[in-house]
Each structure stands twice: as structure tokens, then as C-alpha cells.
Design an enzyme around this catalytic site. Sequence first.
Site, PDB file in Angstrom:
ATOM      1  CB  THR A   6      -5.986  -2.531  -2.900  1.00 59.66           C
ATOM      2  OG1 THR A   6      -7.388  -2.799  -3.051  1.00 59.66           O
ATOM      3  CG2 THR A   6      -5.579  -2.745  -1.449  1.00 59.66           C
ATOM      4  CD  GLU A   7      -2.817  -2.946  -6.952  1.00 55.30           C
ATOM      5  OE1 GLU A   7      -1.930  -3.778  -7.195  1.00 55.30           O
ATOM      6  OE2 GLU A   7      -2.833  -2.249  -5.914  1.00 55.30           O
ATOM      7  CB  VAL A   8      -8.061  -5.258  -6.765  1.00 52.80           C
ATOM      8  CG1 VAL A   8      -8.270  -5.339  -5.275  1.00 52.80           C
ATOM      9  CG2 VAL A   8      -8.965  -6.235  -7.502  1.00 52.80           C
TER      10      VAL A   8
END
Length: 540
Positions: free
Chosen positions: A324-326
Site C-alpha cells: 500500500t502507498e502508506v
Amino acid sequence: MAKILTARQAVDTYFYDGATVTFGGFANGLMHPEEIMVALEEAARSSGHPRGLRVVYASGQGDSGERGLNHLAVDGMCTTVIGGHWGLAPKLGGLAAENKLAAYNLPQGVISGLFREIAAKRPGVITHVGLDTVVDPRLEGGKMNRAAHEAGDMVKLIELEGEEKLFYPAFPIDIAVIRATYADERGNCTFEREGVYAEALAQAQAAHNSGGRVIVQVEKVVSYGCLDARLIRLPGIYVDALVVARPENHMQTFGTQYDPAFSGEIRTPLNALSPLPMGTRKIIARRAAMELTPCAVTNLGIGMPEGVASVAAEEGLESMVLTTEVGAVGGVPAGGMDFGAATNVDCILEQPVQFDFYDGGGLDTAFLGLAQMDGDGDGNVNVSKFGPKIAGCGGFINITQNAKKVVYCGTFTAGGLEVSAADGTLKLLREGKVKKLVRQVEQVTFAGRYAIKHNQPVLYITERAVFVLTPEGVALKEVAPGVDIQRDILDQMEFTPVITDVTTMDSRIFREERMGLAQQNPGSSGTTQEQEVKQCLFGK
């Protein structure tokens, strides 16, 4: 030594009119300081202050209702809001639609990296990310309403060594409001029960080095010396105040109070995860999952692409490295109100570090949502604005411009679409009222021509058809069994695609039983997925 204050005391002590403030967290409440946000709204409504805030955040935190950044939706509290995503904070978006504040939308990864530039007192972020999209000054410059156009530019087009780049200038941060798990009396903070780390460290450094203040919401304050130094991710030298939150305002996500599998403390058997029920979402996710390859580094976007993780788990495709980008690496990304967290992660990175990896081309495949796609723009996609409603780009631009391959996932039409799948065929029970494949998108969040220029493979997957981006335009490549091309596809589009070599979608997609993707023959390699996994992991 950090002060220990109530949330209201922290707001009254450190907030002032006209301050530039950053709020931490991701999407559905992950690492979000809800206790302080509640107090901030109460202060603004009861006293009329603070007013005129300039707010900047990387990921839009909210629950599409009352929580998160929705607490900022008080007339006069904010004059400018610079955000990566707006969709989960409709109340704040409502003020933007009414031009009661200047609304800007910049790529999430750019903003998360900007905090590091601010901390280091560098000029800002210089990058290719955003070229030819809504944030390019030649289009809209990230300005999402009339008030922003009147307020001025946040992005500049420059030339660097003969190449076009975008320059996102840095600016001082006066107040950072972030969150951690535990803190000691000196302000040293751990993130051990958090599902993500977001950009809390960079935000704290940016505010501290700007001469500002850092307020941290925590679950508990303990005596100095009690915390394991290996778990401390935010040193007390950056922290001015600590706020102990009530449990209901310190949920791990807005959907889950606390799940140790999200923070990497335990591992959950994948067979304990509930499979998706048969329907449009599963159909699209199944076809998309066929694009997964062993050991490929993959990103799954919010919404429809979330189902790909569920299908991968159900099919036993455990070797894919889902991210995930986070910051989650490995495991199975969660969906719904838990989006951003992941079960059985290999590790959790800080968001700016993850975006460095993404922007540099580290992603092999990305699966993103499909709200609008056009023909006149050669496959442009819009996920950021629809009429006066601001959804925002989030990390979409960073991801789609830099992944080696992009797969868009979405229904063919919207607004009441109903389908059924049985015996390997698809039946359209009721057509959606809104056409999503249009002549020209309302806003360019993904530029098809940019992808063609950089030889990037792009697929568009719906429940009834699969399209591919070619130099000649968007081409129809696959049609679901039971679907009529003219009636169910061409008549439901606003443009005519290139039509050559159209094949039938795999009938297994439209059956209740598992597809058997882990055992399938992938084609020319002559090996099964299981054999490819062994080759990938063990080199034999």
C-alpha cells in the site's frame, strides 16, 4: 520535556489564527489524531477561533461522515486546504464546492515528500510526477475551485537539464498534529500498535525545524525509561505536547478498534479471511487477479481494486508482494473502513519512503479504480473530480505514472447496474444509468498519452469487457461470455474503441467455484503458478 495536556488545552495553547497546520494519518483513521480534531472543532464553534488556518495533509482522513478532516468544516476556520485526497471528508469538500476556502489537490506522494524538504529547508520537490495531469499548470495546477484560482499557484512548470519537471515549493509548518501509540514523560513516542506510520516523523521534523509546535495524541504516557528504544520512532526532542486520547478517539482504524494483525504483532491464517461474494466486484477482481505474477511488487488502490487482495488470498496466490502507498509491504491489504492497513505484513515503512520507491519505478503492477475513462483523450482516466464534488487524486498520480504496468478496475456503467453470473456466463439484469466510458473526462488524473510516450502497458477491466491502451487509441480486447458487443458495450459508450482480435473472457471468472489460478498454466513459460513461485523464491 513535553507538556501533558488535554486536547482542548493543546488547541487553546498552540493554535492561533492564520497558522499553517498539518494533520497526520491515512484514509479511514489510521494514525489519525481524532481526539484533538474533536477539540479543535469544539473550540472553533464555541469561541470562533482558530480562524484562517492554512491546512496541508498528504492523505485525506475521514469516514465519509463526521470524523477525520470533517471536523475542519467550520465556516472561517480554514482559508486554504492543500490535500492529497478529499473523498472521505465530504463536509470539508462541501466548503470547497461553495468556494468558502481555496482548495488544492496535489499528489499524495509529493506532499508526503514535501514535509521532508521543509524539514531540511530545501526549496521544495522537483519531480516528473503530475506532468500532463490535473496538477500540471498547463491544465489546472491542482486548483480545484474558483477560490484557489484566485489565490494563486502552488505548482510551477520548469525545465531541468532539458527535461520538463514540476516544482512544488516548500513553505513553513507552524503546527503539526500527529499520533503515536505510547509516549514517555520526555515525549519519546512509539508506533507499535499502529497499522501504518504515515509521515508522522517527517511532519514533526518539518514543524520543529520551521520553529513551530508538535502535538502528539497517544494512547498512554509512561515513565521515562519504560519504552524499548528500538520501538521509539519519534524522539521527544521534536515533541511539545502530549494528549492522551479516549479509546473511542484512538481506534486503529475507523472500522476496527484494534487488530494486532494490522500492526504486525501476530499473523492470521489467510483461510480466516472471508471471500468476496459473487457479483460485479468479484468478477472484476478475478479478471484483474489474472494479471498478478509471482513475486511482483504490486499496489492495490482503494475501492474496486481492494477485491484483488481477497481473490488472491482465496486462490492461494500468496507469493505476490502486495503493498500500500502508506507503507505496508507484504501481507493482504485490508478494504473498506480498514483500507490502508494490511494483515500479515512483512514490514511497515513510512509513507515518504514508500513513495520514493514507487516514484522511482519500484512497482511492477498497480491496480487502480476506474471512475471515468475517455476516448478523445486516448485513455485518460478521472478519479479526482465530478461536477462540484472533489474526490482528489490521493496517491493515484504517483502510482499510475510510475508503475511498470497499470490495471484499471471498475464497472462499465454506474448508477443501478445489476448483473448475475452463473455457469460461466454473465447476464446484465439492469443497466447503469451513467456511462463511465466517455468522450472526454472531466479531469485528467491519468494521462493516456503520457503512458504511451513512456511505453507503459495499461489495461482497463470491467465486468463485461477488457480494453487495452495502444498508440492507436483504446482497443477492445475481451468480451464476457453472454454479452452482445453492440448492445451491451458499444451502445453504452460515448466513443468507438479500436476493435481487433477480440477474445472471450475466461469462463471461470463467472462461476461460483474457485478459478484455480495457483495451478493454472500461465502460457508460454510452460510452468504453473506454483512452479513459478518456487523459481522466484528459491531460484529453482
